[in-house]
Scaffold this active site. Sequence first.
Site, mmCIF file in Angstrom:
data_model
loop_
_atom_site.group_PDB
_atom_site.id
_atom_site.type_symbol
_atom_site.label_atom_id
_atom_site.label_comp_id
_atom_site.label_asym_id
_atom_site.label_seq_id
_atom_site.Cartn_x
_atom_site.Cartn_y
_atom_site.Cartn_z
ATOM 1 N N GLY A 1 0.823 -1.208 0.000
ATOM 2 C CA GLY A 1 0.000 0.000 0.000
ATOM 3 C C GLY A 1 0.853 1.253 0.000
ATOM 4 N N HIS B 1 4.578 2.281 -7.954
ATOM 5 C CA HIS B 1 3.623 1.164 -7.958
ATOM 6 C C HIS B 1 2.706 1.260 -9.178
ATOM 7 C CE1 HIS B 1 4.308 1.609 -3.465
ATOM 8 N NE2 HIS B 1 4.594 0.340 -3.657
#
Length: 277
Positions: free
Chosen positions: A29, A35
């Site tokens: 996360g 990402h």
Amino acid sequence: MQIIRTIEELRVFKKNHCSKSIGFVPTMGALHLGHLSLIKNSVSNNDITIVSLFVNPTQFGVNEDFDIYPRMEDKDIELCKSAGADAVFIPSIDMLYPNGLDNEVILFPPKKMANVFEGAFRSNHFSGVLRVVLKLFNLINPSNAYFGKKDAQQLLIIKKMVNDLFLDINIVSCDTIRDKNNLALSSRNIYLDSRSYEMALKIPQAIRSAISLVMVNNLESKKIENAALDCLKGLDVDYCNIVDLNLETIDMVKKDSSLLIIAARVGKVRLLDNCWF
Ligand code: PAF
């Protein structure tokens, strides 16, 4: 985009998409552009992309930042959606470790790869990474799994596991994404205040000085390491070494099979970076 919180839901999702190629992006996360580039890479090359969001307790040491690691689930879900993911898997700790953290089979990577560099500062870190990554691989069964080159040691150890355990998964190594000043993106960059951010920019400068030596065929590791260390003056450098793909230090850079790996602390923030030659 589907939000999946249980193993049962994950099984149903996979059944509904069987015969399609699955790309998998494991994350903890606190997603950033690095990402998102992994997710976009997966979306372009697979029928289905699943992203996991899970802050894995077994890869944090007792004095590390597990409790305060940035958690921003709602924002992460939106970012996954905007990058084109088909599902996010958000398991709980109890779900991934149903027998407790200390009561199950554990994986240990070879000491030569895992107890050096990051492993020398974070004991059992890579064992925890492999534990969770193997569980996620087994649950998701991806054809392709996407990892950033920024965490070079992690990437090389995961490739070793896939090879040694005959896992039928293609590990896709993705380039590090940098901000406008060339600092490698990391979820921990949010801990940097403006003064430490300026200090942290010495790391990409060190990388640039190493690259310029290699570009003119100056391949002696010591020379390259010293040039990089010169740029890093003022930071607490944990390591700055040229290594091969087995993470062994080498005297000369071998093009296409060596890298410079750096870990340095700016105040309390520990930053990693590297460049692959
Ligand atoms: O690189 C990370 O974010 C983590 O180490 C990983 C691979 C998601 C395992 O928890």
